[in-house]
Scaffold this active site. Structure first.
Site, PDB file in Angstrom:
ATOM      1  N   LYS A 126       0.746  -1.131  -0.492  1.00  0.00           N
ATOM      2  CA  LYS A 126      -0.264   0.489   0.036  1.00  0.00           C
ATOM      3  C   LYS A 126       0.988   1.453  -0.012  1.00  0.00           C
ATOM      4  O   LYS A 126       2.302   1.545   0.487  1.00  0.00           O
ATOM      5  CB  LYS A 126      -0.745   0.364   1.108  1.00  0.00           C
ATOM      6  N   ASP A 166      -6.830   4.480  -4.527  1.00  0.00           N
ATOM      7  CA  ASP A 166      -7.298   3.997  -3.475  1.00  0.00           C
ATOM      8  C   ASP A 166      -7.780   5.699  -3.966  1.00  0.00           C
ATOM      9  O   ASP A 166      -8.611   6.542  -4.545  1.00  0.00           O
ATOM     10  CB  ASP A 166      -6.446   3.766  -2.381  1.00  0.00           C
TER      11      ASP A 166
HETATM   12  P1  NDP Z   1     -12.758   7.915  -3.364  1.00  0.00           P
HETATM   13  O1  NDP Z   1     -11.910   8.796  -3.117  1.00  0.00           O
HETATM   14  O2  NDP Z   1     -12.838   7.231  -4.280  1.00  0.00           O
HETATM   15  O3  NDP Z   1     -14.646   7.895  -2.659  1.00  0.00           O
HETATM   16  C1  NDP Z   1     -13.912   8.099  -0.519  1.00  0.00           C
HETATM   17  C2  NDP Z   1     -15.066   8.774  -0.297  1.00  0.00           C
HETATM   18  O4  NDP Z   1     -15.400   8.235   0.953  1.00  0.00           O
HETATM   19  C3  NDP Z   1     -16.115  10.030  -0.889  1.00  0.00           C
HETATM   20  O5  NDP Z   1     -17.293  10.420  -1.742  1.00  0.00           O
HETATM   21  C4  NDP Z   1     -16.079  10.850   0.587  1.00  0.00           C
HETATM   22  O6  NDP Z   1     -15.789  12.086   1.008  1.00  0.00           O
HETATM   23  C5  NDP Z   1     -15.876   9.768   1.282  1.00  0.00           C
HETATM   24  N1  NDP Z   1     -15.737  10.126   2.536  1.00  0.00           N
HETATM   25  C6  NDP Z   1     -14.411  10.438   2.995  1.00  0.00           C
HETATM   26  N2  NDP Z   1     -13.901  10.554   4.646  1.00  0.00           N
HETATM   27  C7  NDP Z   1     -15.470  10.131   5.134  1.00  0.00           C
HETATM   28  C8  NDP Z   1     -16.401  10.894   6.455  1.00  0.00           C
HETATM   29  N3  NDP Z   1     -15.090  10.203   7.405  1.00  0.00           N
HETATM   30  N4  NDP Z   1     -17.218  10.196   6.125  1.00  0.00           N
HETATM   31  C9  NDP Z   1     -18.053  10.246   5.348  1.00  0.00           C
HETATM   32  N5  NDP Z   1     -17.654  10.075   4.033  1.00  0.00           N
HETATM   33  C10 NDP Z   1     -16.675  10.339   3.771  1.00  0.00           C
HETATM   34  O7  NDP Z   1     -12.163   6.618  -2.093  1.00  0.00           O
HETATM   35  P2  NDP Z   1     -12.819   4.863  -2.692  1.00  0.00           P
HETATM   36  O8  NDP Z   1     -14.015   4.782  -2.482  1.00  0.00           O
HETATM   37  O9  NDP Z   1     -11.941   4.499  -3.954  1.00  0.00           O
HETATM   38  O10 NDP Z   1     -12.819   4.462  -1.058  1.00  0.00           O
HETATM   39  C11 NDP Z   1     -13.016   3.915  -0.267  1.00  0.00           C
HETATM   40  C12 NDP Z   1     -12.868   2.868   0.356  1.00  0.00           C
HETATM   41  O11 NDP Z   1     -12.736   1.553   0.264  1.00  0.00           O
HETATM   42  C13 NDP Z   1     -11.974   3.425   1.696  1.00  0.00           C
HETATM   43  O12 NDP Z   1     -11.051   2.922   2.299  1.00  0.00           O
HETATM   44  C14 NDP Z   1     -10.486   2.341   0.581  1.00  0.00           C
HETATM   45  O13 NDP Z   1      -9.600   2.208   1.073  1.00  0.00           O
HETATM   46  C15 NDP Z   1     -11.537   1.072  -0.134  1.00  0.00           C
HETATM   47  N6  NDP Z   1     -11.691   0.393  -1.079  1.00  0.00           N
HETATM   48  C16 NDP Z   1     -10.756   0.771  -2.447  1.00  0.00           C
HETATM   49  C17 NDP Z   1     -11.590  -0.038  -3.416  1.00  0.00           C
HETATM   50  C18 NDP Z   1     -11.349   0.320  -4.583  1.00  0.00           C
HETATM   51  O14 NDP Z   1     -10.599   0.266  -6.001  1.00  0.00           O
HETATM   52  N7  NDP Z   1     -11.139   1.604  -4.873  1.00  0.00           N
HETATM   53  C19 NDP Z   1     -10.554  -1.325  -2.972  1.00  0.00           C
HETATM   54  C20 NDP Z   1     -11.083  -1.967  -1.970  1.00  0.00           C
HETATM   55  C21 NDP Z   1     -11.171  -0.854  -0.695  1.00  0.00           C
HETATM   56  P3  NDP Z   1     -15.489  13.764  -0.311  1.00  0.00           P
HETATM   57  O15 NDP Z   1     -16.133  14.108  -1.558  1.00  0.00           O
HETATM   58  O16 NDP Z   1     -15.855  15.052   0.879  1.00  0.00           O
HETATM   59  O17 NDP Z   1     -13.456  12.988   0.212  1.00  0.00           O
END
Ligand code: NDP
Length: 445
Positions: A126, A166
């Site tokens: 990571k 991520d």
């Molecule tokens: P993104 O950056 O695409 O999206 C993250 C989202 O979460 C945004 O909408 C962000 O909002 C929101 N967010 C951040 N902090 C908070 C909070 N405290 N409460 C509510 N919403 C919040 O990331 P991903 O969707 O790619 O990743 C999300 C999770 O999934 C992470 O934990 C990542 O490690 C995990 N993951 C991702 C994978 C992937 O393929 N992308 C694979 C496996 C796991 P804002 O716009 O305000 O920042």
């Protein structure tokens, strides 16, 4: 927990008191391995656990770049190459101001078990930087990505370490980093996954984590005489994982009534209009609070955690670590939640996940539930290596098969260890044993 595991955990706590997320992940994983070490004294003799919890390598570097005003800015970049026991290092890059070495160690430890669970030959890593892409121009993001890759390039390669996206790293950032890597090494090779379709990407990689989550949830529900059809679903986040989990949940007949971003959540009892969320969050990089204005429906409420107060059957935390605590879990349980599956990595705190299990709520940890992203990344590597590309349907079918196998592997392992329904234990043990056996076979390395 046996004495050996307690002593390894105690050593970690003494050595890394400033890495709370890493310790939290270790505290969740290690105690569930007690029965494994009872059955395999040879692991202990080989100091396997002490080796397993230390990354093989952690790289830390400075990332200098120039902003639009001509000022020189510095961020810290990292790559934690945790385990290459079963394959080349593989895992995402995160760009977020909260990124630290400890956070990446937690993510890489989780990734080690997740990648093992897929059944594919993937080691784990990571990385990322404490850079915040929010509010930066495309030019600034490009210059940052180029500087980041200028250093990272010497540590990665298609059969060595293959990063992906991520939080904060989507198609735009992957494109900029791939361009710089290609320029540095003068080779067009599959060194990153999540690439654009026009230059070596895979169909369905964007959808993979969210779709995969729902494929696994459906299998879990089917095996408990339940169905997503007709369920009220609450999904935190509105990024890559959340959006495609919501899309698949709706296709399976669930009503997704709420989503969030870091500032608050939207509630739309008519079912969230996903095309609006996609436009806001993926195209315009806008705030989710715009939703009621754009659709003329629903309401926005500040405070992201409030989403867990909403009564629902299915809760999918898909935003970030520790977003669902014990208090929120109690409310969800009181409101009759039937199943919780982690789309994000470690979104539920230890007390929340234990509360769900004690209340008999089906609880699936992220290392199993969100493995679809890395599985399709492995398919992207396969396609790149074979100079070929698969159809969306083929990738989607293979993804479903992987998620189905993960569910059964996790459920079967939990039952075999006398803890039927304990999917945390099942995922940890099943993931660990494959890595442990590979480490045993490879000697003291
Ligand atoms: P993104 O950056 O695409 O999206 C993250 C989202 O979460 C945004 O909408 C962000 O909002 C929101 N967010 C951040 N902090 C908070 C909070 N405290 N409460 C509510 N919403 C919040 O990331 P991903 O969707 O790619 O990743 C999300 C999770 O999934 C992470 O934990 C990542 O490690 C995990 N993951 C991702 C994978 C992937 O393929 N992308 C694979 C496996 C796991 P804002 O716009 O305000 O920042």
């Amino acid at each position: 927990m046996n004495q050996y595991i307690a002593s390894v955990l105690g050593d970690l706590k003494a050595r890394y008191p400033h890495q709370p997320e890493f310790l939290q992940a270790a505290e969740e994983i290690l105690p569930t391995l007690t029965a494994v070490f009872d059955r395999h004294p040879e692991y202990r003799d080989a100091a396997l656990l002490e080796r397993f919890v230390e990354p093989e390598r952690a790289i830390l570097f400075r990332v200098p770049w120039v902003d639009d005003e001509g000022h020189t800015r510095i961020n810290r970049g990292y790559r934690v190459q945790f385990s290459s026991a079963i394959g080349p290092y593989k895992g995402g890059l995160r760009f977020h101001p909260s990124v630290t070495l400890g956070m990446l160690k937690f993510l890489a430890l989780e990734q080690t078990l997740k990648n093992s669970l897929t059944g594919l030959p993937l080691g784990a890593a990571k990385g990322g930087a404490d850079f915040n892409p929010r509010g930066k121009s495309d030019g600034e993001v490009m210059r940052f990505c180029q500087s980041f890759m200028t250093e990272l390039a010497r540590h990665i390669g298609p059969s060595m370490d293959v990063p992906a996206g991520d939080i904060g790293v989507g198609a735009r950032e992957i494109g900029f980093m791939f361009g710089q890597y290609k320029r540095l090494v003068a080779r067009h090779e599959g060194v990153l996954t999540g690439k654009g379709m026009g230059y070596g990407g895979s169909q369905a990689r964007t959808e993979a984590t969210g779709y995969g989550l729902m494929y696994l949830v459906k299998t879990m529900l089917d095996n408990h005489d339940l169905s997503p059809d007709g369920m009220r679903a609450v999904i935190s986040g509105s990024g890559n994982v959340a959006i495609f989990a919501a899309e698949k949940a709706a296709q399976m007949g669930a009503s997704v009534i709420a989503m969030s971003d870091s500032e608050g959540f939207i509630l739309d009892e008519a079912g969230i209009d996903l095309s609006c969320v996609k436009t806001l969050k993926l195209n315009e990089r806008a705030r989710i609070s715009e939703y009621p204005k754009r659709t003329g429906r629903g309401r926005f409420q500040p405070g992201a955690k409030g989403i867990w107060q909403l009564p629902c059957d299915l809760a999918l935390p898909c935003a970030t670590q520790n977003e669902l605590d014990g208090g929120s879990a109690s409310v969800l349980i009181k409101n009759g939640v039937k199943a919780v599956a982690e789309g994000a990595n470690m979104p539920a705190t230890l007390s929340a996940s234990h509360a769900f299990q004690e209340a008999g709520v089906l609880f699936m940890p992220g290392k199993a539930a969100n493995a679809g992203g890395v599985a399709v990344s492995a398919f992207e590597m396969t396609q790149n290596a074979g100079f070929t590309s698969w159809t969306f349907d083929k990738v989607d079918r293979e993804l479903q098969a992987v998620m189905d196998r993960i569910y059964h592997r996790v459920a079967h392992t939990a039952a075999r260890y006398g803890k039927a329904g304990d999917f945390i234990l099942g995922a940890n043990v099943a993931g660990f044993i494959k890595v442990a056996d590979a480490m045993m076979a490879q000697g003291v390395v």
